[in-house]
Design an enzyme around this catalytic site. Structure first.
Site, PDB file in Angstrom:
ATOM      1  N   HIS A 156       0.838  -1.217   0.000  1.00 38.52           N
ATOM      2  CA  HIS A 156       0.000   0.000   0.000  1.00 38.52           C
ATOM      3  C   HIS A 156       0.870   1.264   0.000  1.00 38.52           C
ATOM      4  O   HIS A 156       0.443   2.311   0.468  1.00 38.52           O
ATOM      5  CB  HIS A 156      -0.952   0.040   1.205  1.00 38.52           C
ATOM      6  CG  HIS A 156      -1.679  -1.239   1.438  1.00 38.52           C
ATOM      7  ND1 HIS A 156      -2.934  -1.502   0.925  1.00 38.52           N
ATOM      8  CD2 HIS A 156      -1.312  -2.369   2.109  1.00 38.52           C
ATOM      9  CE1 HIS A 156      -3.320  -2.721   1.294  1.00 38.52           C
ATOM     10  NE2 HIS A 156      -2.346  -3.272   1.998  1.00 38.52           N
ATOM     11  N   GLU A 290      11.151   8.059 -17.265  1.00 39.70           N
ATOM     12  CA  GLU A 290       9.841   8.615 -17.626  1.00 39.70           C
ATOM     13  C   GLU A 290       9.437   8.202 -19.044  1.00 39.70           C
ATOM     14  O   GLU A 290       8.267   7.902 -19.304  1.00 39.70           O
ATOM     15  CB  GLU A 290       9.864  10.132 -17.495  1.00 39.70           C
ATOM     16  CG  GLU A 290       9.952  10.574 -16.049  1.00 39.70           C
ATOM     17  CD  GLU A 290      10.274  12.049 -15.910  1.00 39.70           C
ATOM     18  OE1 GLU A 290       9.532  12.744 -15.217  1.00 39.70           O
ATOM     19  OE2 GLU A 290      11.269  12.519 -16.510  1.00 39.70           O
TER      20      GLU A 290
END
Ligand code: ARG
Length: 467
Positions: A156, A290
């Site tokens: 998480h 990216e």
């Protein structure tokens, strides 16, 4: 001469004529087309359609085309060729005269394009597996260097438990090895030969399909001419496998980006693969990562384009199928360009080991190991969880860690706590407690590295065999 002009009284609208051509992109299939054409020519000779001299002439002509294409880039600037099949026929006739027209006896472009694409995908799979072997091998080297350092593992995106840096990197090796395996599996269905399927109903000459397939290194022949000329499953499956690979690369890139941010500071971006900002002088940006993350969108887009193109197409060949080529090429080019860069990045990256180790020692990541301590002393697991939760709550109020709580206080929570509890909280104990195959105990990670190397080895050897 066009390949089909006889029946037409009017010439084509010039704009339409230009627009429907595929030569600008299918010329990259030239090598495959020449190989397939040579196999067809040999089968024509065996069937008695070509004389020995004609066969020799055609094979020499095809060879010359290959040489010209390799030597003179302008050779492939042909404004008349409709597609790569037409181009070869035109050039062959220019080189050897009318005998060149005999090459098309008994065959159709529908089986040719299906064959060329299969040869192309097969070769690309071999190249990709080679690149994946390199990447996995570098990741494993880096994992080996990361067996002395711990870092937080997150669930998480919250600190969960400490793991070895090597354990983390091996997770990526597993993903990329699955990708290599998926490609190998896809290759089995790619590696069957449609030659002899004709336009849709099978060749009009009795050609030895097995020997054509054999000559091209195919494992077998397609079973049904209608399916063989309209099937692009292999392309969809291939780009599907590339999409999964791209997803893995994208998750890798995302995590590296995150860990290179100042807030984490685990990853020191290699300058050779980063860029600066034109405005902010201090910036070093993770451009390679990216772009890898971004290009996964493009590959998934290509997979979607292929599926939608084929959806609802009646059997058998339809010109829509020409539209399956560019997404296929774009996906494979994109991944093939990316993989060596990712490997280079992985070789060059540095990890801030102190910071990773430091981050692995705070945030109660020893809480489960602490509960395990109580379980080992006979406390039921649920109650142990509860007691440690209590202790964590006290620590949060005091801004300290479990190891900072005095023994008497712990004993007021549970009488099972003793002085050796503090040992179980140490990072080394927390790591060691995960002593299962696939777990992060250092001995397990070291043996996982050996096992991983064994898995990569055959992939690398296979790569050398193909090279
Ligand atoms: N350029 C075509 C393609 O890529 C080759 C097959 C053409 N077949 C035909 N019947 N028009 O699909």
């Amino acid at each position: 001469m066009k390949m089909w002009s006889g029946r037409f009284r009017q010439s084509l609208d010039p704009d339409f004529e230009r627009w429907q051509r595929s030569f600008s992109f299918d010329r990259r299939l030239l090598k495959c087309e020449l190989l397939a054409s040579s196999a067809h020519a040999r089968a024509l000779k065996a069937a008695g359609v070509l004389s020995s001299d004609e066969l020799i002439g055609i094979l020499q002509g095809l060879k010359q085309i290959a040489e010209k294409a390799a030597g003179e880039p302008a050779f492939l600037q042909d404004d008349e060729a409709e597609d790569v099949h037409h181009f070869v026929e035109k050039q062959l006739v220019t080189l050897i005269g009318e005998a060149g027209y005999k090459l098309h006896s008994g065959r159709s472009r529908n089986e040719q394009i299906a064959t060329d694409l299969r040869l192309y995908v097969r070769a690309t799979i071999d190249q990709l597996r080679q690149e994946l072997a390199e990447l996995c091998s570098v990741l494993t080297d880096r994992a080996e260097q990361g067996t002395d350092t711990a870092m937080p593992a997150y669930t998480h995106l919250q600190k969960a438990e400490p793991v070895l840096v090597g354990h983390w990197l091996l997770a990526y090796v597993e993903m990329f090895l699955r990708d290599a395996e998926r490609l190998a599996d896809c290759r089995k269905r790619v590696n069957v030969c449609p030659l002899g399927s004709g336009a849709v109903a099978g060749a009009t000459l009795s050609l030895d399909r097995e020997s054509m397939a054999d000559g091209l290194g195919f494992e077998g022949i397609t079973a049904n001419s209608i399916d063989a000329t309209s099937d692009r499953d292999f392309a969809l499956e291939f780009v599907g496998a590339l999409s999964l690979l791209a997803l893995h690369l994208s998750r890798w890139a995302e995590e590296m980006i995150l860990f290179s941010s100042q807030e984490y500071g685990f990853v020191i971006l290699p300058e050779a693969y980063s860029t600066g900002s034109s405005a902010m002088p201090q910036k070093k940006n993770p451009d390679l990562l990216e772009l890898v993350r971004g290009k996964s969108g493009r590959i998934i887009g290509n997979a979607t384009a292929l599926m939608v193109t084929v959806k609802g197409l009646p059997l058998a060949y339809n010109k829509d199928l020409q539209e399956t080529q560019e997404p296929l090429f774009d996906a494979s080019d994109t991944i093939l360009q990316m993989l060596p860069l990712v490997t280079g990045w992985m070789k060059a990256v540095e990890f801030n080991k102190e910071r990773m180790q430091q981050a692995a020692m705070s945030g109660f990541m020893n809480a489960w190991a602490a509960a395990t301590y109580l379980v080992d002393r006979g406390v039921a697991s649920r109650l142990a969880h509860e007691r440690i939760g209590k202790a964590v709550q006290i620590c949060i109020e005091r801004s300290c860690e479990l190891q900072d709580l005095p023994l008497e206080e712990l004993q007021s929570i549970s009488p099972a706590f003793a002085a050796d509890f503090y040992d179980s909280l140490k990072l080394s104990s927390v790591l060691a407690v995960h002593d299962v195959v696939g777990g992060t105990a250092p001995s397990r990670v070291r043996s996982a590295i050996q096992v991983t190397r064994k898995k990569i080895e055959p992939l690398r050897e296979e790569a050398h065999a193909h090279a």
